[in-house]
Write a protein that holds these residues in place. Structure first.
Motif, PDB file in Angstrom:
ATOM      1  N   ARG A   1      38.582  45.549  25.742  1.00 30.39           N
ATOM      2  CA  ARG A   1      37.801  44.369  25.744  1.00 30.39           C
ATOM      3  C   ARG A   1      38.187  43.283  26.692  1.00 30.39           C
ATOM      4  O   ARG A   1      37.421  42.710  27.578  1.00 30.39           O
ATOM      5  N   GLN A   2      39.490  43.479  27.294  1.00 34.39           N
ATOM      6  CA  GLN A   2      39.914  42.506  28.269  1.00 34.39           C
ATOM      7  C   GLN A   2      39.296  42.990  29.730  1.00 34.39           C
ATOM      8  O   GLN A   2      39.158  42.176  30.376  1.00 34.39           O
ATOM      9  N   SER A   3      39.385  44.516  29.758  1.00 33.87           N
ATOM     10  CA  SER A   3      39.088  44.960  30.961  1.00 33.87           C
ATOM     11  C   SER A   3      37.298  44.578  31.265  1.00 33.87           C
ATOM     12  O   SER A   3      36.762  44.449  32.044  1.00 33.87           O
ATOM     13  N   LEU A   4      36.599  44.798  30.119  1.00 32.39           N
ATOM     14  CA  LEU A   4      35.109  44.607  30.247  1.00 32.39           C
ATOM     15  C   LEU A   4      34.968  42.997  30.722  1.00 32.39           C
ATOM     16  O   LEU A   4      33.977  42.585  31.347  1.00 32.39           O
ATOM     17  N   GLU A   5      35.444  42.254  29.920  1.00 29.16           N
ATOM     18  CA  GLU A   5      35.345  40.737  30.062  1.00 29.16           C
ATOM     19  C   GLU A   5      35.837  40.394  31.576  1.00 29.16           C
ATOM     20  O   GLU A   5      35.280  39.437  32.315  1.00 29.16           O
ATOM     21  N   SER A   6      36.794  40.960  31.967  1.00 30.21           N
ATOM     22  CA  SER A   6      37.281  40.690  33.322  1.00 30.21           C
ATOM     23  C   SER A   6      36.294  41.253  34.600  1.00 30.21           C
ATOM     24  O   SER A   6      36.115  40.552  35.334  1.00 30.21           O
ATOM     25  N   LEU A   7      35.920  42.658  34.129  1.00 32.07           N
ATOM     26  CA  LEU A   7      34.625  42.913  35.052  1.00 32.07           C
ATOM     27  C   LEU A   7      33.700  41.991  34.996  1.00 32.07           C
ATOM     28  O   LEU A   7      32.930  41.802  36.059  1.00 32.07           O
ATOM     29  N   GLU A   8      33.142  41.571  33.989  1.00 35.77           N
ATOM     30  CA  GLU A   8      31.957  40.659  33.819  1.00 35.77           C
ATOM     31  C   GLU A   8      32.176  39.286  34.609  1.00 35.77           C
ATOM     32  O   GLU A   8      31.397  38.853  35.371  1.00 35.77           O
ATOM     33  N   SER A   9      33.560  38.819  34.198  1.00 32.20           N
ATOM     34  CA  SER A   9      33.822  37.470  34.833  1.00 32.20           C
ATOM     35  C   SER A   9      33.936  37.586  36.320  1.00 32.20           C
ATOM     36  O   SER A   9      33.667  36.514  37.013  1.00 32.20           O
ATOM     37  N   GLN A  10      34.312  38.612  36.853  1.00 32.96           N
ATOM     38  CA  GLN A  10      34.461  38.715  38.333  1.00 32.96           C
ATOM     39  C   GLN A  10      33.036  39.139  38.975  1.00 32.96           C
ATOM     40  O   GLN A  10      32.679  38.920  40.250  1.00 32.96           O
ATOM     41  N   GLY A  11      32.005  39.038  38.099  1.00 28.49           N
ATOM     42  CA  GLY A  11      30.458  39.352  38.577  1.00 28.49           C
ATOM     43  C   GLY A  11      30.303  40.743  39.059  1.00 28.49           C
ATOM     44  O   GLY A  11      29.173  40.921  39.535  1.00 28.49           O
ATOM     45  N   TYR A  12      30.976  41.793  38.877  1.00 30.82           N
ATOM     46  CA  TYR A  12      30.758  43.106  39.350  1.00 30.82           C
ATOM     47  C   TYR A  12      29.736  43.899  38.235  1.00 30.82           C
ATOM     48  O   TYR A  12      29.175  44.839  38.723  1.00 30.82           O
ATOM     49  N   VAL A  13      29.812  43.614  37.182  1.00 35.20           N
ATOM     50  CA  VAL A  13      29.175  44.311  36.164  1.00 35.20           C
ATOM     51  C   VAL A  13      28.494  43.246  35.031  1.00 35.20           C
ATOM     52  O   VAL A  13      28.980  42.242  34.768  1.00 35.20           O
ATOM     53  N   ARG A  14      27.397  43.590  34.221  1.00 34.27           N
ATOM     54  CA  ARG A  14      26.896  43.186  33.210  1.00 34.27           C
ATOM     55  C   ARG A  14      26.870  44.338  32.057  1.00 34.27           C
ATOM     56  O   ARG A  14      26.436  45.174  32.429  1.00 34.27           O
ATOM     57  N   VAL A  15      27.477  43.875  30.916  1.00 37.30           N
ATOM     58  CA  VAL A  15      27.628  44.940  29.843  1.00 37.30           C
ATOM     59  C   VAL A  15      26.425  45.011  29.080  1.00 37.30           C
ATOM     60  O   VAL A  15      26.020  43.847  28.658  1.00 37.30           O
ATOM     61  N   ILE A  16      25.623  46.137  29.093  1.00 39.42           N
ATOM     62  CA  ILE A  16      24.354  46.024  28.308  1.00 39.42           C
ATOM     63  C   ILE A  16      24.660  46.562  26.793  1.00 39.42           C
ATOM     64  O   ILE A  16      23.975  45.953  26.102  1.00 39.42           O
ATOM     65  N   HIS A  17      25.333  47.409  26.735  1.00 42.75           N
ATOM     66  CA  HIS A  17      25.685  48.175  25.576  1.00 42.75           C
ATOM     67  C   HIS A  17      26.788  49.142  25.490  1.00 42.75           C
ATOM     68  O   HIS A  17      27.163  49.522  26.472  1.00 42.75           O
ATOM     69  N   THR A  18      27.530  49.025  24.228  1.00 46.30           N
ATOM     70  CA  THR A  18      28.717  49.965  24.264  1.00 46.30           C
ATOM     71  C   THR A  18      28.629  50.576  22.787  1.00 46.30           C
ATOM     72  O   THR A  18      27.851  50.476  21.999  1.00 46.30           O
TER      73      THR A  18
END
Length: 166
Positions: free
Chosen positions: A20-37
């Motif tokens: 969860r922390q990793s996905l939040e971090s990647l999103e907050s840095q603007g590198y990714v947008r999580v679509i589905h898990t």
């Protein structure tokens, strides 16, 4: 934006929280947008003796190039306590690029689609849960799931695919 599938794995510490922390971090840095898990899955350690692994797959969108995303994923792993050493071993998190829509990459340190993707139930089962129609190496994720299901050693842990509630 490219459609990309990431594999998440880990077997030490509070792994779902680290995911969860990793996905939040990647999103907050603007590198990714999580679509589905996928849901969370558990599997025995593979290639060494150790605690069971948690596994999941995330479908993301990114503007990054594959080598740039890999660099960011490796930094995220390190920030979450991953120490690279032996190929197999315990780890709090492992972030792998599994598939990249419309792209094949074969560079030192980066092969897309992931070369071991189709033979590992702990990757195929969550991947097929996210997108059963995804075509990888000439077949769908659902067809790989069907081939691996009888011998699967991994187990679905929950029925939520919302990573914010893992």
């Amino acid at each position: 934006m490219a459609r990309v599938f990431l594999g998440l794995g880990g077997n030490v510490g509070k792994v779902p929280e680290v995911f969860r922390q990793s996905l939040e971090s990647l999103e907050s840095q603007g590198y990714v947008r999580v679509i589905h898990t996928s849901s969370l899955w558990r599997s025995p350690s593979w290639g060494f003796v150790g605690p069971d692994f948690y596994n999941a797959v995330a479908e993301i969108e990114t503007d990054a190039e594959p080598s740039e995303l890999l660099k960011v994923l490796l930094q995220e792993e390190q920030q979450r306590g991953r120490v690279r050493g032996d190929h197999m071993g315990d780890r709090p998190v492992d972030l792998d690029i599994l598939s990249w829509e419309g792209r094949q990459v074969d560079e030192p340190g980066l092969t897309i689609p992931h070369p071991a993707l189709t033979g590992r139930d702990f990757v195929v089962l969550p991947l097929a849960e996210v997108d059963p129609n995804l075509r990888v190496q000439g077949a769908t994720a659902a067809s790989y799931r069907q081939r691996l299901s009888a011998a699967a050693t991994c187990q679905k842990l929950n029925d939520t695919n919302d990573w914010r509630h893992w």
